[in-house]
Design a protein around this motif. Structure first.
Motif, PDB file in Angstrom:
ATOM      1  N   ILE A  35       0.917  -1.203   0.026  1.00  0.00           N
ATOM      2  CA  ILE A  35      -0.123   0.044   0.010  1.00  0.00           C
ATOM      3  C   ILE A  35       0.885   1.250  -0.060  1.00  0.00           C
ATOM      4  N   SER A  36       1.760   1.158   0.760  1.00  0.00           N
ATOM      5  CA  SER A  36       2.826   2.493   1.090  1.00  0.00           C
ATOM      6  C   SER A  36       3.228   2.859  -0.470  1.00  0.00           C
ATOM      7  N   LEU A  37       4.145   1.703  -0.911  1.00  0.00           N
ATOM      8  CA  LEU A  37       4.704   1.684  -2.186  1.00  0.00           C
ATOM      9  C   LEU A  37       4.031   2.578  -3.275  1.00  0.00           C
ATOM     10  N   PHE A  38       2.832   1.839  -3.464  1.00  0.00           N
ATOM     11  CA  PHE A  38       2.164   2.339  -4.693  1.00  0.00           C
ATOM     12  C   PHE A  38       1.295   3.630  -4.450  1.00  0.00           C
ATOM     13  N   ALA A  39       1.103   3.892  -3.096  1.00  0.00           N
ATOM     14  CA  ALA A  39       0.439   5.266  -2.955  1.00  0.00           C
ATOM     15  C   ALA A  39       1.532   6.130  -2.709  1.00  0.00           C
ATOM     16  N   ALA A  40       2.699   6.000  -2.590  1.00  0.00           N
ATOM     17  CA  ALA A  40       3.725   6.848  -2.516  1.00  0.00           C
ATOM     18  C   ALA A  40       3.842   7.405  -3.977  1.00  0.00           C
ATOM     19  N   ILE A  41       4.196   6.374  -4.889  1.00  0.00           N
ATOM     20  CA  ILE A  41       4.219   6.745  -6.146  1.00  0.00           C
ATOM     21  C   ILE A  41       2.922   7.537  -6.898  1.00  0.00           C
ATOM     22  N   LEU A  42       1.901   7.119  -6.755  1.00  0.00           N
ATOM     23  CA  LEU A  42       0.566   7.581  -6.980  1.00  0.00           C
ATOM     24  C   LEU A  42       0.634   9.273  -6.335  1.00  0.00           C
ATOM     25  N   GLY A  43       1.064   9.372  -5.090  1.00  0.00           N
ATOM     26  CA  GLY A  43       0.878  10.410  -4.700  1.00  0.00           C
ATOM     27  C   GLY A  43       2.057  11.381  -4.988  1.00  0.00           C
ATOM     28  N   VAL A  44       3.370  11.106  -5.448  1.00  0.00           N
ATOM     29  CA  VAL A  44       4.140  11.955  -6.174  1.00  0.00           C
ATOM     30  C   VAL A  44       3.479  12.404  -7.648  1.00  0.00           C
ATOM     31  N   ALA A  45       2.941  11.411  -8.170  1.00  0.00           N
ATOM     32  CA  ALA A  45       2.496  11.869  -9.627  1.00  0.00           C
ATOM     33  C   ALA A  45       1.598  12.716  -9.481  1.00  0.00           C
TER      34      ALA A  45
END
Lengths: 233, 240
Positions: A35-45
């Motif tokens: 959850i953290s990894l994909f949310a972080a990527i999505l969040g930065v985008a």
């Protein structure tokens, strides 16, 4: 003294070893990290796009529609508790979606995006205005200058607060227990209620979070050092 | 090559340029001088629309660039600009600084751009700095690189906005030398500067801007020996 050790060993045994419970923690950690990894990527985008939207101005200096939209998004996300955002996504917006991790990734990605947007905006504004002028004076478009000149410098500027945001995000995912996802925190609390023994599972989970975050901050530090190679100030 | 018609520019309620008409011929070296706050930098920055004029027209190469339909990016490819604060791209090496625009704007292949950059660097004796970052260079070196970066686009005109004002005194000479060389090669130049020696030696015309208008324009000889405008006389008495 011996008794005390025996007691600790027993508690450790029922918390982690009996019924191969350590596998539950690992699985929970896997959920947390996913959850953290994909949310972080999505969040930065999302954050980068929203920052650019918020910074956009019309020729006469007035705010664009996109800029107003970006501000509204930031206001709504920052103005409401993330637990509520998660519940709203789970029970209303994505009602019927069976993939809890997907819902969590989207929730935290959208949530983090608002904070990342403000961080990125600050990073972009911190780049000297002359850099944009120099790019434009050579015939590069605003977008090209942004992409090749401003954003790389902005990202370097914002690494410390972005690292901060990642850490907050990773810990924030502990609320996914609200929608019955078994992340690390929920696993620990489930084990403790099954074994009637709270200390080992809870402190154990805390130690795992601590180690993961320590590793994460080390990685960010390394990245920061690599990106600073052009600086000799 | 550049024609400015009735140029006005205001920042909020402050009117900085109050109607400027000027014409730059191909090959001319126009030196603009004037007290600080006179509007000379704004005048220069309007020529490539880094400042959007409040009213008036600017023509470059037969095209009205103040027309909203003009693709200003295309126009700027042919107008180099050198800034007071160098504004080299801090995240790129010297070589990348020079090749970025030509390659991204499809003016040259990577290899071709690199070769051209290297020969330009050789011309200003900075080839050994190709892989350095701007922060590792002195002010004078940075400004020479900034000039080279503009030249890499093969501009038809070069605009200089106080190119030596941020330099330590001992570095002014090296930058002026590059500019003089450029002038000798026939480049059309518009230079805002406080270097009166440069104006006298290199300028084909010297322009005095004050209070947002052109107060006097003349050949360097006449300009410095026989100033007519009282404000110019006063200004020259202070700086010479």
């Amino acid at each position: 003294m011996n008794e005390w050790f025996a007691d600790i060993a027993y508690k450790f045994q029922i918390a982690f070893l009996d019924g191969d419970r350590y596998k539950l923690y690992l699985k929970g950690l896997g959920v947390t990290l996913q959850i953290s990894l994909f949310a972080a990527i999505l969040g930065v985008a999302i954050g980068t796009v929203v920052a650019l939207m918020k910074l956009s101005v019309k020729k006469d200096g007035k705010r664009t529609f996109l800029s107003v939209l970006a501000q509204a998004y930031i206001d709504v996300i920052r103005g409401t508790p993330s637990v509520l955002q998660l519940l709203i996504m789970w029970f209303i917006v994505m009602k019927g979606c069976k993939n809890g991790i997907l819902v969590a990734v989207l929730t935290f990605g959208i949530n983090s995006g608002a904070y990342v947007a403000e961080i990125m905006r600050a990073g972009i504004l911190a780049v000297d205005h002359g850099q944009m002028e120099a790019g434009r004076s050579l015939g590069l478009s605003k977008g090209q200058t942004m992409r090749y000149i401003i954003l790389p410098q902005a990202i370097k500027n914002v690494l410390p607060p972005i690292g901060n945001e990642f850490i907050v995000l990773l810990k924030e995912t502990a609320i996914v227990g609200y929608v019955s996802l078994s992340d690390l925190t929920r696993t620990a609390s489930q084990v403790s209620s099954r074994t009637f023994e709270a200390f080992m599972p809870l402190v154990g989970a805390a130690v795992i979070y601590f180690i993961i975050i320590k590793i994460l901050s080390k990685l960010i530090e390394l990245l920061e050092r690599r990106l600073r190679k052009g600086d000799h100030r | 090559m550049i024609t400015v018609k009735n140029l006005h520019k205001s920042f909020g309620k402050t009117e900085v340029l109050k109607g400027i008409d000027y014409h730059v011929e191909k090959g001319e070296k126009i030196v603009i001088i004037g007290p600080s706050g006179s509007g000379k930098s704004t005048f220069l920055r309007c020529m490539n629309l880094l400042e959007q004029p409040t009213s008036g027209e600017i023509w470059f190469d037969g095209k009205e660039i103040t027309n909203p339909g003009t693709n200003i990016n295309k126009v700027r490819e042919h107008m180099g600009m050198v800034f007071q604060n160098f504004n080299l791209f801090n995240n790129l090496t010297i070589l990348e600084n020079i090749t970025l625009a030509p390659t991204k704007l499809k003016r040259a292949e990577k290899e071709e751009a690199r070769q051209r950059a290297e020969s330009l660097l050789k011309r200003v004796n900075l080839l050994e700095k190709a892989d350095a970052y701007p922060s590792q260079l002195s002010g004078g070196q940075r400004q020479r690189i900034a000039i080279v970066r503009s030249l890499a686009m093969n501009p038809k005109v070069m605009l200089f906005d106080e190119p030596t004002s941020a330099l330590d005194p001992e570095m002014v000479g090296e930058v002026l030398d590059v500019m003089k060389e450029l002038a000798d090669d026939g480049m059309t130049m518009v230079v805002v500067t406080h270097e009166m020696g440069f104006a006298r030696e290199v300028g084909s015309k010297v322009v005095f801007v004050d209070e947002g208008i052109i107060m006097e324009e003349n050949t360097p000889g006449e300009f410095f020996e026989n100033p007519r405008n009282p404000r110019l006389k006063d200004f020259l008495s202070k700086v010479l």
